[in-house]
Design a protein around this motif. Structure first.
Motif, PDB file in Angstrom:
ATOM      1  N   LYS A 171      18.782  50.182  41.146  1.00  0.00           N
ATOM      2  CA  LYS A 171      18.607  48.769  42.187  1.00  0.00           C
ATOM      3  C   LYS A 171      19.170  47.598  41.226  1.00  0.00           C
ATOM      4  CE  LYS A 171      14.113  48.020  40.091  1.00  0.00           C
ATOM      5  NZ  LYS A 171      12.716  48.316  40.148  1.00  0.00           N
ATOM      6  N   ASP A 172      19.400  47.670  39.908  1.00  0.00           N
ATOM      7  CA  ASP A 172      19.760  46.744  39.419  1.00  0.00           C
ATOM      8  C   ASP A 172      21.267  46.669  38.848  1.00  0.00           C
ATOM      9  OD1 ASP A 172      17.430  45.056  39.564  1.00  0.00           O
ATOM     10  OD2 ASP A 172      16.678  46.170  37.790  1.00  0.00           O
ATOM     11  N   THR A 173      21.818  47.942  39.251  1.00  0.00           N
ATOM     12  CA  THR A 173      23.122  48.104  38.744  1.00  0.00           C
ATOM     13  C   THR A 173      24.317  47.248  39.326  1.00  0.00           C
ATOM     14  OG1 THR A 173      22.741  50.431  38.516  1.00  0.00           O
ATOM     15  CG2 THR A 173      25.146  49.861  38.742  1.00  0.00           C
ATOM     16  N   GLN A 174      25.048  46.445  38.586  1.00  0.00           N
ATOM     17  CA  GLN A 174      25.937  45.651  39.157  1.00  0.00           C
ATOM     18  C   GLN A 174      27.267  45.992  38.694  1.00  0.00           C
ATOM     19  OE1 GLN A 174      25.240  42.520  40.826  1.00  0.00           O
ATOM     20  NE2 GLN A 174      23.159  43.481  40.757  1.00  0.00           N
TER      21      GLN A 174
END
Length: 192
Positions: A171-174
């Protein structure tokens, strides 16, 4: 009162044969599992993305783009010490739409005065993103032979599976990093 009979030597021999047979069966099963473990582990990693292993996708796969969802893809390149190649991505990063097909180009040049064959290993970080990084075409699927001084451009066709957007571990992978390392392949030498 009933008297107990001493054990028959035939009963003891039967138990020994049964124990020996079970030991042989277990030993053969362990040997077979040992030989099967490498291909089974590779299949497991390809299907789950375990350890940053990417998935291999068919060229005709249809994926719906997740418009507005952009990820940064960073490309890393290495050669094993002693491998006489220069190897680098044409562009070190790309901003990609999740679900869209993309292409990255890597450049390799043989700096030696003889042909050199290499093979690339790869991984993805963060490792939990590997299950969603799908490669359609990649130079890492085959060995590459470069003549002395030869330079080649090698494409990687890939997409990021839109399922990554609903995965709680991502969900926080950029940013995702695709890393390659080229290793020399020992060629079968013909006797002189």
């Amino acid at each position: 009162m009933m008297a107990t009979l001493p054990p028959s030597p035939f009963d003891s021999a039967r138990r020994n044969r049964r124990t020996l047979l079970m030991t042989v069966v277990v030993g053969l099963a362990m040997l077979a599992l040992g030989f099967a473990s490498v291909p089974l582990y590779r299949i497991f990693c390809e299907q789950t993305g375990f350890g940053g292993t990417t998935r291999r996708a068919s060229a005709d796969v249809q994926v719906k783009e997740a418009t507005g969802h952009i990820l940064s893809i960073r490309f890393d390149s290495n050669v094993q010490p002693g491998m006489p190649w220069k190897f680098h991505p044409e562009h070190p990063t790309q901003s990609v739409t999740v679900g869209a097909r993309n292409m990255a180009i890597f450049v390799a040049k043989n700096m030696s005065d003889k042909p050199v064959t290499g093979t690339a290993s790869f991984n993805v970080t963060p490792t939990q993103a590997g299950a969603f990084f799908a490669k359609i075409e990649c130079f890492c699927f085959t060995q590459q032979t470069l003549k002395p001084g030869e330079e080649v451009r090698m494409p990687v066709l890939y997409y990021i599976d839109p399922k990554i957007l609903s995965d709680p571990d991502n969900k926080d992978t950029q940013e995702i990093t695709l890393s390659y390392t080229f290793y020399p392949v020992e060629q079968d030498r013909k006797p002189s």
